[in-house]
Write an enzyme that holds these catalytic residues in place. Structure first.
Site, short mmCIF file in Angstrom:
data_model
loop_
_atom_site.label_atom_id
_atom_site.label_comp_id
_atom_site.label_asym_id
_atom_site.label_seq_id
_atom_site.Cartn_x
_atom_site.Cartn_y
_atom_site.Cartn_z
N LYS A 90 -17.44 -1.81 0.11
CA LYS A 90 -16.42 -1.26 0.99
C LYS A 90 -16.92 -0.14 1.90
O LYS A 90 -16.19 0.32 2.78
CB LYS A 90 -15.23 -0.75 0.16
CG LYS A 90 -14.41 -1.89 -0.46
CD LYS A 90 -13.34 -1.37 -1.41
CE LYS A 90 -12.25 -0.58 -0.72
NZ LYS A 90 -11.36 -1.42 0.10
N SER B 134 0.82 -1.21 0.00
CA SER B 134 0.00 0.00 0.00
C SER B 134 0.86 1.26 0.00
O SER B 134 1.94 1.28 0.60
CB SER B 134 -0.90 0.02 1.24
OG SER B 134 -1.56 1.26 1.37
N TYR C 174 -2.47 0.32 9.98
CA TYR C 174 -2.67 -0.33 8.68
C TYR C 174 -1.42 -0.16 7.83
O TYR C 174 -0.88 -1.13 7.29
CB TYR C 174 -3.88 0.27 7.96
CG TYR C 174 -3.90 -0.08 6.48
CD1 TYR C 174 -4.24 -1.36 6.06
CD2 TYR C 174 -3.55 0.87 5.51
CE1 TYR C 174 -4.23 -1.69 4.72
CE2 TYR C 174 -3.54 0.54 4.17
CZ TYR C 174 -3.88 -0.74 3.78
OH TYR C 174 -3.86 -1.07 2.44
#
Length: 331
Positions: free
Chosen positions: A179, A117, A140
């Site tokens: 999502k 990411s 994250y």
């Protein structure tokens, strides 16, 4: 040989499954967590050979159930909610699980592609795959960052099979409807406009004007093409930025989304100034909860991806959002 896609009912995973089907590949084990059952819709038009829960799959894999049967594991499964601050869950789900898959693929000499990411870069302004530019702002981002560090170490020691990680920037496109708040800004702009006739964006903050915070928005079409390119080139390993290579303001996404909708309504396109003047585009105060935790600017340096031989042009926001709205209109 079988291909495993984890996160197969999710956004990027389901698009990869569909693209594999487009190549005539249906020997696919789809792995996911369908506790949120609505995600099954992403697989309804796909052909797979089997579905397994993510925990059941890992147990069977490590017990040797699939030894000698797998060509590749494409690992898209992760908790991608950047506002989830449960560090234990995030590290178990995103780091430890990925590490177990890596170890298995290396022991069995199986191709392993995984989702990293752009969150690893945190608040930095240089987005290049080098340690000095990395500094995640949330757990994250840290879960993705830590695994990338493991891969770097393994590459120094020597790999037995391909391992390629892709640092996704702001991905948008079909099959992301499940999502919720973590869906793309294009998806939210589309639904706001269709429901209210208006689109709302964050106002200025941190030196940026209204709607001028800029991100590298990349179409899921391009994300899938890159993944398939690496599947076709098992000699390529490493960590690669996967973005469009350009930064565009949120205003561009709103304008592209509204004008694509207006095209379907038989109405002419409007400029940013006209959208603001007519009250179709509104700005809301920047949320306090995001201050200091928000990337106001991202732009992937995709030089390393190009050096790996991937030469396809990336869709701009105007091109990608236009195609995405056409798809949304058919739902």
């Amino acid at each position: 040989m079988t291909i495993v896609v984890t996160g197969a009912a999710g956004f990027i995973g389901s698009n990869i499954v569909k693209a594999l089907n487009g190549r005539g590949i249906t020997d696919i084990i789809a792995v996911d967590n369908l506790t949120s059952g609505d995600k099954f819709r992403n697989l309804v038009d796909c052909e797979i050979s089997h579905y397994l829960d993510k925990h059941e799959f890992l147990d069977l894999l490590l017990d040797g159930e699939y030894d000698g049967e797998l060509m590749a594991i494409v690992h898209e499964g992760a908790c991608s909610d950047t506002m989830n601050h449960d560090g234990k869950y995030m590290m178990d789900n995103n780091y430890q699980y990925t590490l177990a898959l890596l170890d298995y693929c290396q022991s069995e000499e199986i191709q392993f592609l995984y989702a990293s990411s752009a969150a690893v870069y945190g608040g930095g302004s240089t987005f290049k795959e080098e340690r000095e530019f990395e500094g995640p702002l949330n757990v994250y981002g840290y879960s993705k960052f830590l695994f990338d560090q493991v891969l770097r170490q393994r590459m120094k020691e020597g790999l037995t099979a391909q391992v390629a990680g892709f640092r996704y920037f702001n991905v948008y496109g079909p099959r992301e409807q499940h999502k919720g708040r973590m869906a793309s800004v294009a998806f939210h702009n589309f639904n706001q406009y269709r429901e209210t006739g208006k689109v709302k964006l964050f106002g200025g903050w941190d030196g940026w004007g209204d709607g001028c915070q800029s991100r590298d928005f990349v179409s899921v079409e391009d994300v899938v093409k890159v993944n398939l390119y690496f599947l076709d080139h098992p000699e390529l390993s490493g960590i690669f930025n996967l973005g469009s290579g350009r930064a565009q303001p949120f205003n561009d996404v709103a304008v592209a989304t509204v004008n694509a909708c207006r095209r379907h309504e038989g109405k002419p396109a409007l400029s940013l100034a006209e959208l603001v003047e007519q009250g179709i585009l509104e700005y809301i105060p920047f949320p306090d909860a995001l201050k200091g935790k928000y990337q106001s600017f991202t732009q992937a340096d995709i030089g390393k991806l190009r050096e790996a031989g991937y030469g396809e042009p990336m869709l701009s926001v105007e091109q990608g959002v236009d195609r995405y709205v056409d798809w949304l209109m058919t739902r």
